[in-house]
Scaffold this motif. Sequence first.
Motif, PDB file in Angstrom:
ATOM      1  N   MET A 146       0.837  -1.191   0.000  1.00 19.66           N
ATOM      2  CA  MET A 146       0.000   0.000   0.000  1.00 19.66           C
ATOM      3  C   MET A 146       0.873   1.242   0.000  1.00 19.66           C
ATOM      4  O   MET A 146       1.865   1.287   0.715  1.00 19.66           O
ATOM      5  N   ARG A 147       0.523   2.263  -0.738  1.00 26.01           N
ATOM      6  CA  ARG A 147       1.275   3.504  -0.754  1.00 26.01           C
ATOM      7  C   ARG A 147       1.325   4.111   0.637  1.00 26.01           C
ATOM      8  O   ARG A 147       0.406   3.979   1.419  1.00 26.01           O
ATOM      9  N   LYS A 194       0.339  11.506  -6.839  1.00 25.80           N
ATOM     10  CA  LYS A 194       0.765  10.145  -7.188  1.00 25.80           C
ATOM     11  C   LYS A 194       0.853   9.231  -5.976  1.00 25.80           C
ATOM     12  O   LYS A 194       1.076   8.023  -6.123  1.00 25.80           O
ATOM     13  N   ASN A 195       0.670   9.767  -4.778  1.00 26.73           N
ATOM     14  CA  ASN A 195       0.756   8.948  -3.566  1.00 26.73           C
ATOM     15  C   ASN A 195      -0.583   8.346  -3.155  1.00 26.73           C
ATOM     16  O   ASN A 195      -0.675   7.653  -2.143  1.00 26.73           O
ATOM     17  N   PRO A 228      -5.735   6.903  -8.215  1.00 32.59           N
ATOM     18  CA  PRO A 228      -6.159   7.961  -9.145  1.00 32.59           C
ATOM     19  C   PRO A 228      -7.590   8.440  -8.927  1.00 32.59           C
ATOM     20  O   PRO A 228      -7.944   9.532  -9.388  1.00 32.59           O
ATOM     21  N   TYR A 229      -8.402   7.658  -8.226  1.00 31.33           N
ATOM     22  CA  TYR A 229      -9.787   8.064  -7.970  1.00 31.33           C
ATOM     23  C   TYR A 229      -9.934   8.798  -6.636  1.00 31.33           C
ATOM     24  O   TYR A 229     -11.044   9.026  -6.167  1.00 31.33           O
ATOM     25  N   VAL A 230      -8.813   9.181  -6.020  1.00 28.55           N
ATOM     26  CA  VAL A 230      -8.820   9.925  -4.751  1.00 28.55           C
ATOM     27  C   VAL A 230      -8.282  11.333  -4.974  1.00 28.55           C
ATOM     28  O   VAL A 230      -7.234  11.518  -5.606  1.00 28.55           O
TER      29      VAL A 230
END
Length: 430
Positions: free
Chosen positions: A1-2, A381-382, A385-387
């Motif tokens: 997970m990021r 980018k952390n 993309p849907y956040v």
Amino acid sequence: MRNGLTTGRGLSMAAAGVAAMALTLTACGSGGIGNEGGGGEDTLTIGFVSTETGSSAPFGEANSFVVDEMEAYFKDHPVKVGDKELDVEIVVRDAQSDTTKAGAVAGDLINKDGADIIVASSTPDIVNPVSEQCEANSIPCITTVAPWQPFAIRSGDKPADLKYSYHFFWGLEDVATVYQGIWSKVENNGKAGGLFPKDPDGEAWGANFPALTEASGVKIDNPGNYPNGTKDFSAQISAYKGHDVLVGVPIPPDFTTFWQQAKQQGYNPKVATIGKALLFPSSVEALGPIAHNLSTEVWWTPTAPYKSSLTGQSAQELADAYEEKTGKQWTQPLGFAHALFEVATAAVTEAGSTDADAITKALSGLEVSTVVGDVAWGKDKNVPPYVAKTSLAGGQWRQVEGGKHPFELVVVENSLAPDVPLGGEPEALK
């Protein structure tokens, strides 16, 4: 997970969250202009899954006001879709603060009311099942008021692969930074008690906060997650004694029970930062004087320098209108409920169509300045993309003698939201 963040045991698709609102914009069904939807081809129907009743009702307290205001606004300002102007119909369904019910009413909004888009607001138990229904039915979904991790990470430790769901809010890394900023200004012994329930928020916070706050020198001890609705917190209180810091994310009625019992049993931390339960004036007032200087995160405040992209109202003007009409004190979810309509309108306008895929594509790169600040997808980018992340500050509830309200939420930490003015400095609990 990021960001090294996990959800502990993971979050199931059906069981993630605590309060939501889904809004269905029905103009032409998901097929776009020319295909008649729930309200006809010249109507954009907004389906709103709200929490009018149940334990999460405080999250939906301002929703009726927002719906009334938006209905009045859209009556005079139809939504422009290509070369057409669409009337807006708002359909509200109550999730009753129940995960299963949230998914069911979202399904009804899609299949019975002809939703073109659904929006939802509140904790993961509500927004996640709403999102799940939208994914299954290929309907655009906009959600908020849940940290992005329990929304995105529903099983295991990787974000879900979501195509139609777009979320805007802050993350656990942000609230940890805000809390540490408050703790650093109050002398303490570096020991914190963790008050984490057995729900998606509690699991995510309990799994991540010890590592996220380690650098601050504050060590969090978690005696074990407890079930929502616990009536006796004696075991937790006994474990917390000797800890100058308290941190947690209980539901409002549980923190009221805990804090009253803590005072009765002689537990007196120097600083207590509590998510969720202390967001609402009603929860603070229920505690009375023992609520003075309790701290929490501040997602939205009337003093923030933001304006609505629809009505042009400032944050202060929106809060004033709410207080004048309802006779109640402003509440943080007010701004985000309003912003959902801003984002949904911007997405449909940008798409130039009510087609589901066109709206989804528009959301993937949408940027809009709202009453809760700038909302932009595809910039960080952390996060998935849907956040889209929103700013966050920290505040303390201060009892005000002879004031407009019994308590005021004063911003005392703004390192992540420097445009939100400070109203004071962190103070220790008495």
